[in-house]
Write a protein that holds these residues in place. Sequence first.
Motif, PDB file in Angstrom:
ATOM      1  N   LEU A  52    -102.725  -9.086  21.430  1.00 57.25           N
ATOM      2  CA  LEU A  52    -102.603  -7.987  20.473  1.00 57.25           C
ATOM      3  C   LEU A  52    -101.916  -8.454  19.193  1.00 57.25           C
ATOM      4  CD1 LEU A  52    -102.821  -5.011  19.690  1.00 57.25           C
ATOM      5  CD2 LEU A  52    -100.654  -4.617  20.859  1.00 57.25           C
ATOM      6  N   ILE A  53    -100.828  -9.190  19.344  1.00 54.00           N
ATOM      7  CA  ILE A  53    -100.103  -9.696  18.174  1.00 54.00           C
ATOM      8  C   ILE A  53    -100.983 -10.655  17.382  1.00 54.00           C
ATOM      9  CG2 ILE A  53     -98.115 -11.070  17.425  1.00 54.00           C
ATOM     10  CD1 ILE A  53     -96.705 -10.021  20.025  1.00 54.00           C
ATOM     11  N   ARG A  54    -101.629 -11.578  18.074  1.00 55.54           N
ATOM     12  CA  ARG A  54    -102.488 -12.559  17.402  1.00 55.54           C
ATOM     13  C   ARG A  54    -103.607 -11.890  16.626  1.00 55.54           C
ATOM     14  NH1 ARG A  54    -105.436 -15.080  21.583  1.00 55.54           N
ATOM     15  NH2 ARG A  54    -106.983 -13.478  21.107  1.00 55.54           N
ATOM     16  N   SER A  55    -104.329 -10.962  17.272  1.00 55.35           N
ATOM     17  CA  SER A  55    -105.465 -10.323  16.619  1.00 55.35           C
ATOM     18  C   SER A  55    -105.025  -9.446  15.452  1.00 55.35           C
ATOM     19  CB  SER A  55    -106.284  -9.513  17.624  1.00 55.35           C
ATOM     20  OG  SER A  55    -105.531  -8.450  18.177  1.00 55.35           O
ATOM     21  N   THR A  56    -103.904  -8.756  15.611  1.00 59.80           N
ATOM     22  CA  THR A  56    -103.399  -7.902  14.532  1.00 59.80           C
ATOM     23  C   THR A  56    -103.010  -8.737  13.316  1.00 59.80           C
ATOM     24  OG1 THR A  56    -102.564  -6.252  16.100  1.00 59.80           O
ATOM     25  CG2 THR A  56    -101.650  -6.208  13.879  1.00 59.80           C
ATOM     26  N   LEU A  57    -102.259  -9.802  13.546  1.00 57.57           N
ATOM     27  CA  LEU A  57    -101.841 -10.662  12.440  1.00 57.57           C
ATOM     28  C   LEU A  57    -103.048 -11.330  11.781  1.00 57.57           C
ATOM     29  CD1 LEU A  57     -98.664 -12.386  13.946  1.00 57.57           C
ATOM     30  CD2 LEU A  57     -98.755 -10.475  12.332  1.00 57.57           C
ATOM     31  N   PRO A  82     -93.998 -13.730  23.485  1.00 54.84           N
ATOM     32  CA  PRO A  82     -95.398 -13.513  23.095  1.00 54.84           C
ATOM     33  C   PRO A  82     -95.634 -13.727  21.609  1.00 54.84           C
ATOM     34  CG  PRO A  82     -94.332 -11.428  23.605  1.00 54.84           C
ATOM     35  CD  PRO A  82     -93.398 -12.515  24.044  1.00 54.84           C
ATOM     36  N   VAL A  83     -94.622 -13.453  20.784  1.00 56.30           N
ATOM     37  CA  VAL A  83     -94.748 -13.698  19.340  1.00 56.30           C
ATOM     38  C   VAL A  83     -94.915 -15.190  19.090  1.00 56.30           C
ATOM     39  CG1 VAL A  83     -93.553 -13.624  17.120  1.00 56.30           C
ATOM     40  CG2 VAL A  83     -93.449 -11.654  18.659  1.00 56.30           C
ATOM     41  N   ARG A  84     -94.078 -15.977  19.741  1.00 56.38           N
ATOM     42  CA  ARG A  84     -94.144 -17.433  19.570  1.00 56.38           C
ATOM     43  C   ARG A  84     -95.504 -17.969  20.009  1.00 56.38           C
ATOM     44  NH1 ARG A  84     -89.953 -18.617  22.526  1.00 56.38           N
ATOM     45  NH2 ARG A  84     -88.549 -18.199  20.777  1.00 56.38           N
ATOM     46  N   GLU A  85     -96.026 -17.459  21.129  1.00 56.21           N
ATOM     47  CA  GLU A  85     -97.329 -17.916  21.616  1.00 56.21           C
ATOM     48  C   GLU A  85     -98.449 -17.475  20.676  1.00 56.21           C
ATOM     49  OE1 GLU A  85    -100.374 -19.614  23.848  1.00 56.21           O
ATOM     50  OE2 GLU A  85     -98.223 -20.012  23.715  1.00 56.21           O
TER      51      GLU A  85
END
Length: 222
Positions: A12-17, A47-50
């Motif tokens: 979710l974080i990756r796709s949003t960013l 999860p942010v770091r990943e």
Amino acid sequence: MPPKKEKTATELIRSTLAEQIVRGEIAPGVILEEASLARRFSVSRTPVREAIRQLEAIGFVVARPHRGAVVPQFTPERLTEMFDVMAELEAMCARLAATASSPEAKDRLVNACEVCRKAADDGDIELYRETNDLFHDAIYAASGNGFLAEVTVGVRNRLAPFRRAQFGHSGRIVQSIEEHALITEAIVNGEAEVAAQRAADHLRVVRKSVGAVAPLLQSPEG
């Protein structure tokens, strides 16, 4: 119809960013700070770091030791070069699929095309994004060339956020389905050069669609 994949926190974080970078909502030069992102997404730093690591792997951030990861500058010219390479790889896969694939592989491709259409008919953009990948995977598999499939997936991963962004363009999903149907028809009929041309054209339309949702990345020719 495959079930919709539930996203992990990292995904979710990756796709949003990635989508915000594509749209210019996160500008080049911005530092992605783990602590502030963890607060924004209400998660730990892990999860942010990943997510940042995965974005780095596809060139969406540049890691700087002890200074954090920074968003790079994407230029229209560079993006066009990447899509040109992707178009040729997809064309090669489609050409081989038309001449070398088994009847079973062609059946799987037809089924993948129909699954895409069903997702589109349901108006489920997120599911369509997933089934769209499955459709292209079916072409790569049908090519019978494992190395070509591996290289093509690698380039696709680099372009994934841009390809996903295209579906924010009004009418793009309907157009995409029509393009898939034409590619499938040529492969099933064994029309190698027609299939290759349609696959390449499909990717070049995708490139133009990216410019429609991210004007700063509009192709130089307009």
